[in-house]
Write a protein that holds these residues in place. Structure first.
Motif, PDB file in Angstrom:
ATOM      1  N   LYS A 422    -140.801  12.347  18.899  1.00  0.00           N
ATOM      2  CA  LYS A 422    -141.931  11.776  18.158  1.00  0.00           C
ATOM      3  C   LYS A 422    -143.192  11.730  19.012  1.00  0.00           C
ATOM      4  CE  LYS A 422    -139.334   8.806  14.961  1.00  0.00           C
ATOM      5  NZ  LYS A 422    -138.999   7.400  14.599  1.00  0.00           N
ATOM      6  N   GLY A 423    -143.029  11.438  20.281  1.00  0.00           N
ATOM      7  CA  GLY A 423    -144.206  11.300  21.135  1.00  0.00           C
ATOM      8  C   GLY A 423    -144.663  12.581  21.796  1.00  0.00           C
ATOM      9  N   ALA A 424    -144.017  13.703  21.507  1.00  0.00           N
ATOM     10  CA  ALA A 424    -144.351  14.967  22.176  1.00  0.00           C
ATOM     11  C   ALA A 424    -145.583  15.599  21.556  1.00  0.00           C
ATOM     12  CB  ALA A 424    -143.170  15.924  22.083  1.00  0.00           C
ATOM     13  N   ASP A 425    -146.419  16.222  22.407  1.00  0.00           N
ATOM     14  CA  ASP A 425    -147.579  16.959  21.916  1.00  0.00           C
ATOM     15  C   ASP A 425    -147.143  18.161  21.093  1.00  0.00           C
ATOM     16  OD1 ASP A 425    -149.274  15.164  23.171  1.00  0.00           O
ATOM     17  OD2 ASP A 425    -149.316  16.351  25.032  1.00  0.00           O
ATOM     18  N   ASP A 426    -146.093  18.813  21.539  1.00  0.00           N
ATOM     19  CA  ASP A 426    -145.556  19.978  20.819  1.00  0.00           C
ATOM     20  C   ASP A 426    -144.074  19.704  20.560  1.00  0.00           C
ATOM     21  OD1 ASP A 426    -144.617  22.359  19.840  1.00  0.00           O
ATOM     22  OD2 ASP A 426    -145.637  23.619  21.329  1.00  0.00           O
ATOM     23  N   PRO A 427    -143.729  19.106  19.415  1.00  0.00           N
ATOM     24  CA  PRO A 427    -142.331  18.726  19.146  1.00  0.00           C
ATOM     25  C   PRO A 427    -141.358  19.908  19.187  1.00  0.00           C
ATOM     26  CG  PRO A 427    -143.807  17.702  17.567  1.00  0.00           C
ATOM     27  CD  PRO A 427    -144.629  18.701  18.335  1.00  0.00           C
ATOM     28  N   TYR A 428    -141.834  21.074  18.752  1.00  0.00           N
ATOM     29  CA  TYR A 428    -140.943  22.236  18.730  1.00  0.00           C
ATOM     30  C   TYR A 428    -140.582  22.675  20.151  1.00  0.00           C
ATOM     31  CZ  TYR A 428    -142.185  22.505  13.803  1.00  0.00           C
ATOM     32  OH  TYR A 428    -142.374  22.211  12.473  1.00  0.00           O
ATOM     33  N   ALA A 429    -141.591  22.720  21.028  1.00  0.00           N
ATOM     34  CA  ALA A 429    -141.337  23.093  22.421  1.00  0.00           C
ATOM     35  C   ALA A 429    -140.484  22.042  23.117  1.00  0.00           C
ATOM     36  CB  ALA A 429    -142.655  23.283  23.168  1.00  0.00           C
ATOM     37  N   LYS A 430    -140.760  20.759  22.789  1.00  0.00           N
ATOM     38  CA  LYS A 430    -139.992  19.674  23.394  1.00  0.00           C
ATOM     39  C   LYS A 430    -138.540  19.720  22.937  1.00  0.00           C
ATOM     40  CE  LYS A 430    -139.759  15.982  25.966  1.00  0.00           C
ATOM     41  NZ  LYS A 430    -139.974  16.081  27.423  1.00  0.00           N
ATOM     42  N   ARG A 431    -138.336  20.035  21.650  1.00  0.00           N
ATOM     43  CA  ARG A 431    -136.965  20.146  21.138  1.00  0.00           C
ATOM     44  C   ARG A 431    -136.213  21.245  21.870  1.00  0.00           C
ATOM     45  NH1 ARG A 431    -133.679  19.054  16.897  1.00  0.00           N
ATOM     46  NH2 ARG A 431    -135.217  17.842  15.762  1.00  0.00           N
ATOM     47  N   ALA A 432    -136.852  22.397  22.051  1.00  0.00           N
ATOM     48  CA  ALA A 432    -136.212  23.512  22.747  1.00  0.00           C
ATOM     49  C   ALA A 432    -135.868  23.125  24.184  1.00  0.00           C
ATOM     50  CB  ALA A 432    -137.117  24.736  22.723  1.00  0.00           C
ATOM     51  N   GLU A 433    -136.779  22.406  24.829  1.00  0.00           N
ATOM     52  CA  GLU A 433    -136.535  21.961  26.207  1.00  0.00           C
ATOM     53  C   GLU A 433    -135.342  21.006  26.271  1.00  0.00           C
ATOM     54  OE1 GLU A 433    -138.494  18.827  29.370  1.00  0.00           O
ATOM     55  OE2 GLU A 433    -139.843  19.814  27.950  1.00  0.00           O
ATOM     56  N   LEU A 434    -135.303  20.056  25.360  1.00  0.00           N
ATOM     57  CA  LEU A 434    -134.225  19.073  25.362  1.00  0.00           C
ATOM     58  C   LEU A 434    -132.871  19.715  25.012  1.00  0.00           C
ATOM     59  CD1 LEU A 434    -136.056  16.104  23.611  1.00  0.00           C
ATOM     60  CD2 LEU A 434    -135.373  16.235  26.021  1.00  0.00           C
ATOM     61  N   GLU A 435    -132.913  20.659  24.084  1.00  0.00           N
ATOM     62  CA  GLU A 435    -131.672  21.352  23.726  1.00  0.00           C
ATOM     63  C   GLU A 435    -131.139  22.160  24.903  1.00  0.00           C
ATOM     64  OE1 GLU A 435    -132.132  23.679  20.215  1.00  0.00           O
ATOM     65  OE2 GLU A 435    -132.582  21.951  18.927  1.00  0.00           O
ATOM     66  N   ASN A 436    -132.022  22.853  25.611  1.00  0.00           N
ATOM     67  CA  ASN A 436    -131.599  23.623  26.794  1.00  0.00           C
ATOM     68  C   ASN A 436    -131.047  22.707  27.881  1.00  0.00           C
ATOM     69  OD1 ASN A 436    -132.254  26.142  25.739  1.00  0.00           O
ATOM     70  ND2 ASN A 436    -134.378  26.040  26.459  1.00  0.00           N
TER      71      ASN A 436
END
Length: 491
Positions: A422-436
């Motif tokens: 929720k707090g990420a500037d780019d949620p899609y990039a943050k999701r990919a980072e967290l998933e990796n």
């Protein structure tokens, strides 16, 4: 006693029995079916059949023993030309004799079924005779392999007998049913034919039959092949010399990211690519098959990930659990090939999913045969616990990129890191980072290997040689559980 005087009489009686009733035999042939003794001749090696109780022809069944590819088997073939192959006291007595001999000598039993049912004129005696046959099949279960060839009608109690054996093979003339089409049509209020109700395709889809064939000859050939793949009894440890190199690399797997059909991998791993798939049309998201590795027969249980992500279904679990139990009976090693996202997401009662998942976990975790797991993709939730955990496998291998987790990385991030997203500037990039990160730190097969839950992360091209090495290493496995009569599978 005058042997010379009586010999021609005995010969004449036997010859009349062997010829049978010409008109009824012609009707059998016209229907596209072989005669009982012709079926046995097709099944057994040439000139190896020894018939028992030949002079008791009125019983409507032919019994005896012989060889299949040099191995002894006992056989009975119901003779539809004699009172419709109906079962009575004499019929059952002949069948029970070969079953008793099979137990004493440790040889498989093959039943060729083609019967109009119980002999009505014998009343309860016929019903008891049927029940005695069924009871003997039950007692032989797990002692010697039992194969049913359904090459004609097989209704009522006869269908239950077929279902109690290890493997059922049907020809196009076969029919497995409890209630015939006349009864079902009357209740349903519409016409239902035998093929739709009880034919080979219907029986395959229901899981009752494991193999089907067009003709008697093809069905019998399938039985011969199965006999050559199965041990002769539950104590047999014979292993053939393989014509295929156990260290053969699977070059076809170079660069493969996703398997479109798990059966291709099973064929690649098996000696000379020779595999017999069982129950192909029943719960097709789960594959069960027999093959050989290094000359040793192996049972394969595999998720078909292309079908609903390889999720475990009610019938898929039933199919795999039954096959695992069969393999364990005869100490056939099991290789589970795992690519599953876990249990199917369904609106069906969750208790039903849980119970059948429990059946699969129970069957593999209680098994004392050799169990090897190969994770080729996802091993998520119940897919891991039932098929690739330390409870269900002696050795576990994983391919690079395998995911071993309670949930997928995507769902794990959604559950555990909602605030960060929720707090990420780019949620899609943050999701990919967290998933990796989740994949690297938690779900990756390498991480599971570090923790000791995976024995090695192997290159796909080495799959055959690694499984073969594990089979050889585990070949002397002996495991004794606590004293008990038997476990209580959650049926």
């Amino acid at each position: 006693m005058n042997v010379e005087r009586n010999l021609p009489v005995v010969r004449e009686r036997k010859l009349a029995i062997l010829k049978g009733d010409p008109e009824l035999c012609a009707q059998q042939k016209k229907a596209g079916k072989l005669l009982a003794r012709e079926r046995i001749a097709q099944l057994l090696d040439a000139a190896s059949f020894v018939e028992l109780d030949v002079l008791n022809a009125d019983a409507g069944v032919v019994t005896g023993y012989g060889l299949v590819n040099g191995s002894p088997v006992y056989v009975y073939a119901q003779d539809f030309t004699v009172k419709g192959g109906s079962v009575g006291v004499a019929h059952a007595r002949k069948v029970l004799k070969v079953m008793d001999l099979a137990e004493k000598t440790g040889a498989p039993v093959i039943g060729i079924l083609d019967t109009a049912g119980a002999r009505l004129d014998e009343g309860v005696d016929a019903m008891n005779a049927y029940a005695q046959m069924a009871g003997r099949v039950s007692k032989l279960s797990g002692v010697v392999p039992q194969i049913s060839l359904v090459l004609g009608q097989c209704g009522g109690i006869a269908s239950a007998i077929a279902g109690m054996t290890d493997i059922t093979i049907m020809s196009k003339n076969g029919a497995l049913f409890v209630n015939g089409p006349m009864v079902v049509s009357a209740v349903a209020g519409k016409e239902v034919d035998m093929a739709t109700l009880a034919g080979p395709q219907a029986s395959m889809r229901s899981g009752m039959a494991q193999l089907t064939a067009e003709t008697d000859e093809e069905a019998i050939a399938a039985a011969r092949k199965l006999v050559s793949m199965l041990p002769v009894n539950n104590l047999d440890e014979a292993v053939e010399i393989s014509a295929d190199d156990v260290n053969r690399e699977l070059a076809e797997l170079n660069g493969v990211d996703k398997l479109e059909d798990i059966r291709d991998l099973i064929r690649s791993v098996s000696d000379l690519g020779d595999v017999v798939e069982l129950s192909a049309d029943f719960a097709p998201s789960m594959v069960t098959a027999l093959g050989k590795i290094g000359g040793a027969t192996v049972g394969f249980i595999a998720n078909q990930a292309a079908k609903d992500e390889g999720r475990l279904t009610v019938y898929g679990c039933k199919k795999a659990a039954a096959f695992a139990s069969f393999c364990d009976c005869f100490s056939i090693p099991v290789v589970t090939v795992v690519d599953s996202m876990g249990m199917k997401i369904s609106t069906a009662p969750q208790g039903e999913l849980a119970r059948n998942g429990a059946q699969l976990m129970f069957a593999l975790s209680q098994a004392t045969n050799v169990r090897i797991a190969l994770i080729v993709g996802n091993a998520v939730g119940m897919g891991y616990a039932a098929l690739a955990s330390r409870a269900s496998a002696d050795v576990v291998y994983a391919w690079p990129g395998a995911v071993i987790s309670a949930v997928t990385p995507k769902i794990a991030v959604q559950l555990n890191s909602a605030d960060e997203l929720k707090g990420a500037d780019d949620p899609y990039a943050k999701r990919a980072e967290l998933e990796n990160r989740y994949m690297d730190d938690v779900a990756d097969g390498v991480n599971a290997a570090k923790l000791g839950y995976v024995d090695d992360v192997i290159e796909p091209v080495q799959t055959r040689q690694m499984i073969a090495a594990a089979l050889e290493m585990l070949s002397g496995k002996r495991e004794n559980g606590p004293a008990r009569k038997h476990g209580n599978m959650p049926l």
